[in-house]
Design a protein around this motif. Structure first.
Motif, short mmCIF file in Angstrom:
data_model
loop_
_atom_site.label_atom_id
_atom_site.label_comp_id
_atom_site.label_asym_id
_atom_site.label_seq_id
_atom_site.Cartn_x
_atom_site.Cartn_y
_atom_site.Cartn_z
N MET A 72 0.85 -1.19 0.00
CA MET A 72 0.00 0.00 0.00
C MET A 72 0.88 1.24 0.00
SD MET A 72 -2.95 1.05 2.74
CE MET A 72 -1.86 1.37 4.12
N VAL A 73 0.70 2.10 -1.00
CA VAL A 73 1.54 3.29 -1.14
C VAL A 73 0.65 4.52 -1.26
CG1 VAL A 73 3.31 4.43 -2.51
CG2 VAL A 73 3.36 1.95 -2.25
N LEU A 74 0.88 5.50 -0.38
CA LEU A 74 0.04 6.69 -0.33
C LEU A 74 0.87 7.94 -0.60
CD1 LEU A 74 -1.75 5.78 3.05
CD2 LEU A 74 -2.40 5.07 0.73
N SER A 75 0.41 8.76 -1.55
CA SER A 75 1.03 10.07 -1.83
C SER A 75 2.54 9.96 -1.94
CB SER A 75 0.65 11.07 -0.71
OG SER A 75 -0.74 11.20 -0.60
N SER A 76 2.99 9.10 -2.84
CA SER A 76 4.42 8.82 -2.92
C SER A 76 4.90 8.75 -4.36
CB SER A 76 4.73 7.51 -2.18
OG SER A 76 6.13 7.32 -2.03
N HIS A 107 -3.43 8.98 -4.15
CA HIS A 107 -2.70 10.25 -4.28
C HIS A 107 -3.69 11.41 -4.28
CE1 HIS A 107 1.63 11.08 -5.40
NE2 HIS A 107 1.12 12.30 -5.29
N GLY A 108 -3.26 12.54 -3.76
CA GLY A 108 -4.06 13.75 -3.80
C GLY A 108 -3.85 14.48 -5.12
N THR A 109 -4.93 14.89 -5.75
CA THR A 109 -4.81 15.58 -7.05
C THR A 109 -4.26 16.99 -6.89
OG1 THR A 109 -7.14 16.23 -6.84
CG2 THR A 109 -6.65 14.26 -8.15
N ASN A 110 -4.27 17.52 -5.66
CA ASN A 110 -3.75 18.87 -5.41
C ASN A 110 -2.46 18.86 -4.60
OD1 ASN A 110 -6.15 19.89 -6.65
ND2 ASN A 110 -7.24 19.63 -4.72
N ASP A 111 -1.76 17.74 -4.63
CA ASP A 111 -0.55 17.58 -3.82
C ASP A 111 0.56 18.51 -4.34
OD1 ASP A 111 1.76 16.69 -2.50
OD2 ASP A 111 1.07 14.62 -2.47
N PRO A 112 1.00 19.49 -3.53
CA PRO A 112 2.05 20.41 -3.97
C PRO A 112 3.46 19.88 -3.72
CG PRO A 112 1.27 21.10 -1.83
CD PRO A 112 0.47 19.87 -2.20
N MET A 113 3.59 18.86 -2.87
CA MET A 113 4.91 18.33 -2.52
C MET A 113 5.34 17.21 -3.46
SD MET A 113 4.73 18.33 1.64
CE MET A 113 6.43 17.79 1.76
N LEU A 114 4.45 16.28 -3.70
CA LEU A 114 4.69 15.18 -4.65
C LEU A 114 3.51 15.17 -5.62
CD1 LEU A 114 5.98 12.35 -2.26
CD2 LEU A 114 7.34 13.74 -3.83
N PRO A 115 3.61 15.93 -6.69
CA PRO A 115 2.48 16.06 -7.63
C PRO A 115 1.96 14.70 -8.09
CG PRO A 115 4.19 17.63 -8.17
CD PRO A 115 4.77 16.73 -7.12
N GLU A 116 0.68 14.68 -8.41
CA GLU A 116 0.02 13.41 -8.72
C GLU A 116 0.61 12.70 -9.93
OE1 GLU A 116 -3.08 10.76 -10.31
OE2 GLU A 116 -3.29 12.86 -10.87
N TYR A 135 -7.82 11.59 -4.80
CA TYR A 135 -8.74 12.34 -3.95
C TYR A 135 -8.42 13.83 -4.08
CZ TYR A 135 -9.46 7.70 -2.06
OH TYR A 135 -9.74 6.36 -1.94
N PRO A 136 -9.43 14.71 -3.98
CA PRO A 136 -9.20 16.15 -4.11
C PRO A 136 -8.59 16.70 -2.82
CG PRO A 136 -11.52 15.73 -3.69
CD PRO A 136 -10.87 14.39 -3.86
N MET A 137 -7.32 16.42 -2.61
CA MET A 137 -6.64 16.82 -1.38
C MET A 137 -5.19 17.14 -1.70
SD MET A 137 -6.14 13.10 0.47
CE MET A 137 -5.12 11.83 -0.32
N GLU A 138 -4.47 17.65 -0.70
CA GLU A 138 -3.05 17.95 -0.87
C GLU A 138 -2.22 16.77 -0.37
OE1 GLU A 138 -2.09 21.87 0.59
OE2 GLU A 138 -3.51 22.82 -0.79
N HIS A 139 -1.08 17.03 0.28
CA HIS A 139 -0.19 15.95 0.74
C HIS A 139 -0.65 15.47 2.10
CE1 HIS A 139 3.45 13.69 0.08
NE2 HIS A 139 3.93 14.03 1.27
#
Length: 218
Positions: free
Chosen positions: A138-142, A165-174, A196-200
């Motif tokens: 399981m890998v999340l926002s990576s 992954h978050g579609t608005n992730d500013p640290m590790l873009p989707e 998901y519509p979220m950030e990191h």
């Protein structure tokens, strides 16, 4: 054997399954501890959650500040300036935790390897190369930092994979999650990939999806 210091939580006596969950940069093993009650696991589930603490090391990108990190972040060039040796070292220490779970009586195919952000990069290499069959990855926002180094073991060629992954992730873009997804597909895997519509971060809908996936693989 000197193991990583860990936070451990169980959902029942005499666990017959384990989830080893690696946190992100600058965090700790306590980060995902509050998630457990929201996973919707059955009342008769006997799962040990193992949340290791990353070692304290200097992180180049943060001015050499010492903080919990699985490996050094040298620059924002995620693929061409990766601390591969640091990732491999953390993967080896995670493998030690898998073997400890097996020594505690948990079959390898009842062990899930999970990671968020930096922890996810380590989880990719650890799970895909482990020499005995695991229950899932399981890998999340990576991102898949060691694509060029990671040759899956025959035992885990059919490993179930959950990615989010978050579609608005500013640290590790989707797009980094999409890149990892495509590489896994080329290797023959069929990951479950969710956005998901979220950030990191993580969100409740994602946690509920994780719970459903864990129920399916355990």
């Amino acid at each position: 054997m000197e193991y990583l210091e860990c936070v451990e939580k169980t959902t029942g006596e005499n666990p017959d399954a384990s989830v080893i969950w690696l946190h992100g940069l600058g965090a700790s093993g306590h980060d995902f501890e509050p998630v457990i009650p929201h996973l919707g696991l059955p009342q008769d589930a006997h799962v040990r959650f193992v949340f290791p603490h990353a070692p304290q090391i200097p992180v180049t990108l943060n001015g050499g500040m010492v903080m919990p990190a699985w490996y050094d972040i040298r620059s924002l060039d995620r693929h061409n300036d990766t601390d591969e040796q640091g990732i491999l070292a953390s993967a080896e220490r995670t493998r030690d935790l898998i073997k400890r779970e097996m020594e505690r009586g948990v079959s390898s195919d009842r062990i899930v390897i999970a990671g968020f952000s930096q922890g996810g990069a380590v989880a990719y290499h650890t799970a895909l190369t482990f020499e005995q069959p695991l229950a899932g990855l399981m890998v999340l926002s990576s991102y898949f930092a060691t694509m060029k180094l990671t040759t899956p073991s025959e035992a885990n060629r059919q490993l179930p994979v959950f990615m989010a992954h978050g579609t608005n992730d500013p640290m590790l873009p989707e797009f980094l999650g999409q890149e990892a997804l495509e590489h896994l597909r080329k290797l023959g895997y069929e990951p479950e990939y969710r956005t998901y519509p979220m950030e990191h971060e993580v969100c409740l809908e994602e946690i509920q999806a994780i719970g459903a996936w864990l129920r399916s693989v355990l």
